[in-house]
Design a protein around this motif. Sequence first.
Motif, PDB file in Angstrom:
ATOM      1  N   GLN A   1      37.298  49.640  61.172  1.00 58.32           N
ATOM      2  CA  GLN A   1      38.672  50.151  61.192  1.00 58.32           C
ATOM      3  C   GLN A   1      39.421  49.815  59.906  1.00 58.32           C
ATOM      4  OE1 GLN A   1      40.019  52.222  63.456  1.00 58.32           O
ATOM      5  NE2 GLN A   1      41.768  52.334  62.105  1.00 58.32           N
ATOM      6  N   VAL A   2      39.216  48.606  59.378  1.00 62.07           N
ATOM      7  CA  VAL A   2      39.895  48.204  58.139  1.00 62.07           C
ATOM      8  C   VAL A   2      39.506  49.125  56.989  1.00 62.07           C
ATOM      9  CG1 VAL A   2      39.928  46.394  56.363  1.00 62.07           C
ATOM     10  CG2 VAL A   2      40.335  45.808  58.745  1.00 62.07           C
ATOM     11  N   LEU A   3      38.261  49.598  56.990  1.00 61.98           N
ATOM     12  CA  LEU A   3      37.816  50.472  55.908  1.00 61.98           C
ATOM     13  C   LEU A   3      38.654  51.735  55.806  1.00 61.98           C
ATOM     14  CD1 LEU A   3      33.932  50.231  56.098  1.00 61.98           C
ATOM     15  CD2 LEU A   3      35.557  48.744  54.926  1.00 61.98           C
ATOM     16  N   SER A   4      39.234  52.171  56.917  1.00 68.98           N
ATOM     17  CA  SER A   4      40.059  53.381  56.893  1.00 68.98           C
ATOM     18  C   SER A   4      41.361  53.164  56.132  1.00 68.98           C
ATOM     19  CB  SER A   4      40.359  53.857  58.318  1.00 68.98           C
ATOM     20  OG  SER A   4      41.237  52.960  58.971  1.00 68.98           O
ATOM     21  N   GLN A   5      41.721  51.909  55.888  1.00 65.33           N
ATOM     22  CA  GLN A   5      42.970  51.588  55.201  1.00 65.33           C
ATOM     23  C   GLN A   5      42.774  51.190  53.751  1.00 65.33           C
ATOM     24  OE1 GLN A   5      44.357  48.502  57.798  1.00 65.33           O
ATOM     25  NE2 GLN A   5      44.089  49.816  59.568  1.00 65.33           N
ATOM     26  N   LEU A   6      41.514  51.125  53.315  1.00 66.66           N
ATOM     27  CA  LEU A   6      41.202  50.699  51.953  1.00 66.66           C
ATOM     28  C   LEU A   6      40.881  51.893  51.069  1.00 66.66           C
ATOM     29  CD1 LEU A   6      38.900  47.631  52.716  1.00 66.66           C
ATOM     30  CD2 LEU A   6      41.308  47.597  52.031  1.00 66.66           C
ATOM     31  N   PRO A   7      41.002  51.714  49.753  1.00 63.06           N
ATOM     32  CA  PRO A   7      40.572  52.803  48.851  1.00 63.06           C
ATOM     33  C   PRO A   7      39.067  53.046  49.008  1.00 63.06           C
ATOM     34  CG  PRO A   7      41.499  50.939  47.621  1.00 63.06           C
ATOM     35  CD  PRO A   7      41.484  50.555  49.055  1.00 63.06           C
ATOM     36  N   ARG A   8      38.583  54.143  48.451  1.00 64.18           N
ATOM     37  CA  ARG A   8      37.153  54.476  48.563  1.00 64.18           C
ATOM     38  C   ARG A   8      36.266  53.360  48.045  1.00 64.18           C
ATOM     39  NH1 ARG A   8      38.620  59.780  46.631  1.00 64.18           N
ATOM     40  NH2 ARG A   8      38.232  58.902  44.600  1.00 64.18           N
ATOM     41  N   HIS A   9      36.616  52.774  46.915  1.00 66.94           N
ATOM     42  CA  HIS A   9      35.865  51.655  46.351  1.00 66.94           C
ATOM     43  C   HIS A   9      36.622  50.378  46.687  1.00 66.94           C
ATOM     44  CE1 HIS A   9      34.882  55.087  43.635  1.00 66.94           C
ATOM     45  NE2 HIS A   9      33.685  54.728  44.040  1.00 66.94           N
ATOM     46  N   PHE A  10      35.927  49.436  47.281  1.00 67.71           N
ATOM     47  CA  PHE A  10      36.606  48.215  47.715  1.00 67.71           C
ATOM     48  C   PHE A  10      35.678  47.023  47.590  1.00 67.71           C
ATOM     49  CE2 PHE A  10      34.543  50.157  51.313  1.00 67.71           C
ATOM     50  CZ  PHE A  10      33.911  49.112  51.950  1.00 67.71           C
ATOM     51  N   GLU A  11      36.252  45.851  47.641  1.00 70.32           N
ATOM     52  CA  GLU A  11      35.490  44.606  47.613  1.00 70.32           C
ATOM     53  C   GLU A  11      35.488  44.003  49.014  1.00 70.32           C
ATOM     54  OE1 GLU A  11      37.107  42.042  44.578  1.00 70.32           O
ATOM     55  OE2 GLU A  11      37.405  43.748  43.242  1.00 70.32           O
ATOM     56  N   ALA A  12      34.449  43.244  49.307  1.00 72.87           N
ATOM     57  CA  ALA A  12      34.358  42.594  50.612  1.00 72.87           C
ATOM     58  C   ALA A  12      35.573  41.697  50.841  1.00 72.87           C
ATOM     59  CB  ALA A  12      33.064  41.789  50.715  1.00 72.87           C
ATOM     60  N   SER A  13      36.082  41.095  49.786  1.00 75.55           N
ATOM     61  CA  SER A  13      37.227  40.195  49.931  1.00 75.55           C
ATOM     62  C   SER A  13      38.458  40.936  50.468  1.00 75.55           C
ATOM     63  CB  SER A  13      37.555  39.504  48.600  1.00 75.55           C
ATOM     64  OG  SER A  13      37.910  40.461  47.624  1.00 75.55           O
ATOM     65  N   ALA A  14      38.601  42.226  50.133  1.00 78.89           N
ATOM     66  CA  ALA A  14      39.738  43.001  50.648  1.00 78.89           C
ATOM     67  C   ALA A  14      39.620  43.184  52.161  1.00 78.89           C
ATOM     68  CB  ALA A  14      39.809  44.356  49.951  1.00 78.89           C
ATOM     69  N   VAL A  15      38.403  43.372  52.637  1.00 79.25           N
ATOM     70  CA  VAL A  15      38.178  43.499  54.082  1.00 79.25           C
ATOM     71  C   VAL A  15      38.516  42.167  54.747  1.00 79.25           C
ATOM     72  CG1 VAL A  15      36.491  43.998  55.894  1.00 79.25           C
ATOM     73  CG2 VAL A  15      36.374  45.218  53.704  1.00 79.25           C
TER      74      VAL A  15
END
Length: 158
Positions: free
Chosen positions: A41-55
């Motif tokens: 679910q968190v991935l739906s709120q992140l930009p296409r390219h993301f770091e694990a730390s953002a999750v």
Amino acid sequence: MAQAARTWPRSMEIQKTEEIFLDFLRREGLNVTRTRLAVLQVLSQLPRHFEASAVWQALRPRVSPATVYRTLGLLERAGLVRKVEFGEAHAHYERIFGRESHGHLVCRGCGKVWEFPVEGVSTAVEEIAQAQGFVLREVMIQGHGVCPRCQAKADRRV
């Protein structure tokens, strides 16, 4: 190109990604947990390219970094995300479900990433692999250099 600006597939596609992940977990004999679904679910709120730390930042303190990395690994095996290297000490991830095949141009100055279509290039790589009897699993095309903005900054310093 308007599709490339979207940050995550629309609600129907989000439901489809969840179905794919649930099917994958069940096929693999793994538990469907609230934590795994929360990561998705968190991935739906992140930009296409993301770091694990953002999750992890979005889910802490409820979820450990190890759980985030394990779940990202499962999502990668399910074909929903891909680990990509942009020349930094840590990996980035990108959502790939429902997206066209693409390559990356990465600026070594500012770290910005541009995506571009790779249809013809991917076909050429696939043909070369087939001619060599090579079983190709994935084609990743990436270029590293300096973007116009960083070039201009460097020129001003001279």
